[in-house]
Design a protein around this motif. Structure first.
Motif, short mmCIF file in Angstrom:
data_model
loop_
_atom_site.label_atom_id
_atom_site.label_comp_id
_atom_site.label_asym_id
_atom_site.label_seq_id
_atom_site.Cartn_x
_atom_site.Cartn_y
_atom_site.Cartn_z
N PRO A 187 24.74 51.49 -13.35
CA PRO A 187 25.77 52.17 -14.12
C PRO A 187 25.66 51.92 -15.63
O PRO A 187 25.82 52.85 -16.42
CB PRO A 187 27.08 51.59 -13.58
N ASN A 188 25.36 50.69 -16.02
CA ASN A 188 25.40 50.37 -17.45
C ASN A 188 24.02 50.19 -18.04
O ASN A 188 23.66 50.82 -19.03
CB ASN A 188 26.21 49.09 -17.69
N LYS A 189 23.23 49.35 -17.41
CA LYS A 189 21.94 48.98 -17.98
C LYS A 189 20.93 49.01 -16.85
O LYS A 189 21.22 48.57 -15.74
CB LYS A 189 22.11 47.55 -18.51
N GLY A 190 19.72 49.54 -17.12
CA GLY A 190 18.69 49.64 -16.09
C GLY A 190 18.37 48.28 -15.47
O GLY A 190 18.57 47.24 -16.11
N VAL A 191 17.87 48.28 -14.24
CA VAL A 191 17.62 47.02 -13.55
C VAL A 191 16.59 46.19 -14.31
O VAL A 191 16.76 44.97 -14.49
CB VAL A 191 17.17 47.27 -12.09
N LEU A 192 15.52 46.81 -14.79
CA LEU A 192 14.50 46.05 -15.52
C LEU A 192 15.07 45.47 -16.82
O LEU A 192 14.78 44.33 -17.18
CB LEU A 192 13.29 46.94 -15.80
N ALA A 193 15.91 46.23 -17.50
CA ALA A 193 16.54 45.72 -18.72
C ALA A 193 17.44 44.52 -18.41
O ALA A 193 17.47 43.53 -19.16
CB ALA A 193 17.34 46.82 -19.41
N GLN A 194 18.15 44.58 -17.29
CA GLN A 194 18.96 43.43 -16.88
C GLN A 194 18.07 42.20 -16.67
O GLN A 194 18.39 41.09 -17.08
CB GLN A 194 19.70 43.72 -15.56
N MET A 195 16.91 42.45 -16.03
CA MET A 195 16.00 41.32 -15.73
C MET A 195 15.38 40.74 -17.00
O MET A 195 15.08 39.55 -17.05
CB MET A 195 14.90 41.79 -14.78
N MET A 196 15.18 41.59 -18.00
CA MET A 196 14.61 41.10 -19.26
C MET A 196 15.52 40.04 -19.87
O MET A 196 15.07 39.04 -20.40
CB MET A 196 14.43 42.24 -20.26
N GLN A 197 16.83 40.28 -19.77
CA GLN A 197 17.77 39.29 -20.32
C GLN A 197 17.65 37.97 -19.58
O GLN A 197 17.70 36.91 -20.19
CB GLN A 197 19.20 39.81 -20.17
N VAL A 198 17.46 38.05 -18.27
CA VAL A 198 17.30 36.83 -17.48
C VAL A 198 16.00 36.14 -17.88
O VAL A 198 15.96 34.91 -18.07
CB VAL A 198 17.30 37.17 -15.96
N TYR A 199 14.94 36.92 -18.07
CA TYR A 199 13.65 36.34 -18.47
C TYR A 199 13.79 35.65 -19.83
O TYR A 199 13.29 34.54 -20.03
CB TYR A 199 12.56 37.42 -18.53
N GLU A 200 14.45 36.30 -20.77
CA GLU A 200 14.58 35.71 -22.11
C GLU A 200 15.33 34.38 -22.04
O GLU A 200 15.07 33.47 -22.81
CB GLU A 200 15.29 36.67 -23.08
N GLN A 201 16.23 34.26 -21.09
CA GLN A 201 16.99 33.01 -20.97
C GLN A 201 16.18 31.90 -20.29
O GLN A 201 16.21 30.76 -20.72
CB GLN A 201 18.28 33.28 -20.19
N TYR A 202 15.43 32.25 -19.23
CA TYR A 202 14.79 31.20 -18.43
C TYR A 202 13.29 31.06 -18.69
O TYR A 202 12.69 30.03 -18.38
CB TYR A 202 15.06 31.43 -16.93
N GLY A 203 12.65 32.11 -19.21
CA GLY A 203 11.24 32.02 -19.58
C GLY A 203 10.28 31.81 -18.43
O GLY A 203 9.17 31.30 -18.63
N CYS A 204 10.69 32.19 -17.23
CA CYS A 204 9.76 32.08 -16.09
C CYS A 204 9.84 33.37 -15.27
O CYS A 204 10.54 34.31 -15.65
CB CYS A 204 10.08 30.84 -15.25
N CYS A 205 9.10 33.41 -14.15
CA CYS A 205 9.08 34.64 -13.35
C CYS A 205 10.49 34.99 -12.84
O CYS A 205 11.29 34.10 -12.53
CB CYS A 205 8.17 34.48 -12.13
N VAL A 206 10.76 36.29 -12.76
CA VAL A 206 12.06 36.77 -12.26
C VAL A 206 11.79 37.83 -11.20
O VAL A 206 10.97 38.72 -11.42
CB VAL A 206 12.90 37.41 -13.40
N VAL A 207 12.46 37.72 -10.05
CA VAL A 207 12.38 38.79 -9.05
C VAL A 207 13.79 39.35 -8.85
O VAL A 207 14.77 38.61 -8.94
CB VAL A 207 11.82 38.30 -7.68
#
Ligand code: G1P
Length: 279
Positions: free
Chosen positions: A140-160
């Protein structure tokens, strides 16, 4: 468009699409349209929206239509230039301007892990996204990959990306188990993961869907990964090596996902996108 350190998105697109035969006999399954847009274009739009600039597409025999789709068709441009139909081309024209496309071919089909390793030549030594176009997502708001990018920027490791599935369906997916972290209800540190377990052996009902952010150390691991379930080199098995070191995060995304690799999921996707196009 967001700013991120992940600039490339890999699209494994060499599979045969056997579940869609005869439609996929002479046409790539990634070109099946949901309404008037092929599956892979939805994927590329999601990747561009997440800040990716290079689309690294791993193709195979019979996939030329994908390359032609993301290129100018001079004949078509010439035919409709200045006519009332010209606007039909504007969306894809704009998309082509926003990113680069690079291609390599997977000569033998040895599984998703092997397809990703084949893409190494297009990615190099940087973190990258992986998007399986037949998992079509709508958020609805932000694409799934864009959501995951935020998680990656925070943790700096692989995200599934994960979602809950009925326990009876665990044998269709990579399944993770782990602990919720940092007081969140959607972020897990992955402790174990297994490809397509029987429901009785599954460590949870949290299934990986076709969105990954991977660090480039995955390539060395994939080179050593033996064939697993189905005799194929599995990305899930390679990621398990990193999960054992605490380097894999699973993120329960916001949005809907349609399994467009199956006729049922494909029909649901068409109905969903039709409804929102009329809203
Ligand atoms: C692949 C992965 C699996 C993942 C799934 C998501 O399986 O191997 O871990 O859960 O994509 O769609 P496939 O559907 O290619 O068999």
């Amino acid at each position: 468009m967001m700013k991120t350190t992940v600039k490339k998105c890999l699209f494994p697109a060499a599979g045969y699409g056997t579940r869609f035969l005869p439609a996929t006999k002479a046409m790539p399954k990634e070109m099946l349209p949901v309404l008037n847009k092929p599956l892979i274009q939805y994927g590329v739009e999601e990747a561009v929206d997440a800040g990716c600039e290079t689309m690294a597409i791993v193709t195979g025999r019979g996939k030329r239509a994908i390359e032609d789709h993301f290129d100018i068709s001079y004949e078509l441009e010439h035919q409709i230039k200045g006519t009332s139909k010209e606007h039909y081309l504007s969306e894809i024209r704009n998309l082509i301007c926003k990113c680069n496309f690079s291609y390599t071919r997977q000569v033998q089909m040895k599984g998703l892990g092997h397809a990703i390793l084949t893409g190494e030549i297009l990615i190099g030594q940087e973190p990258f996204a992986v998007l399986l176009a037949d998992d079509l997502c709508d958020a609805p708001n932000k694409g799934v990959l864009a959501q995951m990018m935020q998680v990656y920027e925070q943790y700096g490791c692989c995200v599934v990306a994960i979602e809950e599935v009925p326990k009876s369906q665990t044998n269709r997916y990579g399944i993770i188990a782990g602990q919720l972290i940092d007081g969140k209800d959607d972020i897990y540190r992955v402790e174990t993961m297994v490809e397509k377990p029987d429901p009785k052996d599954a460590p949870s009902n949290l299934a990986i869907i076709g969105r990954y952010i991977l660090t480039p150390d995955i390539f060395d691991i994939l080179r050593e990964t033996k064939a697993g379930v189905g005799g194929e080199i599995q990305i899930t098995d390679a990621l398990l090596e990193l999960a054992k070191k605490g380097k894999v995060i699973a993120y329960r995304f916001e949005g809907k996902r349609f399994d467009c690799g199956s006729v049922d999921g494909f029909v649901m996707a068409i109905n969903h996108f039709y409804e929102i196009s009329k809203a």
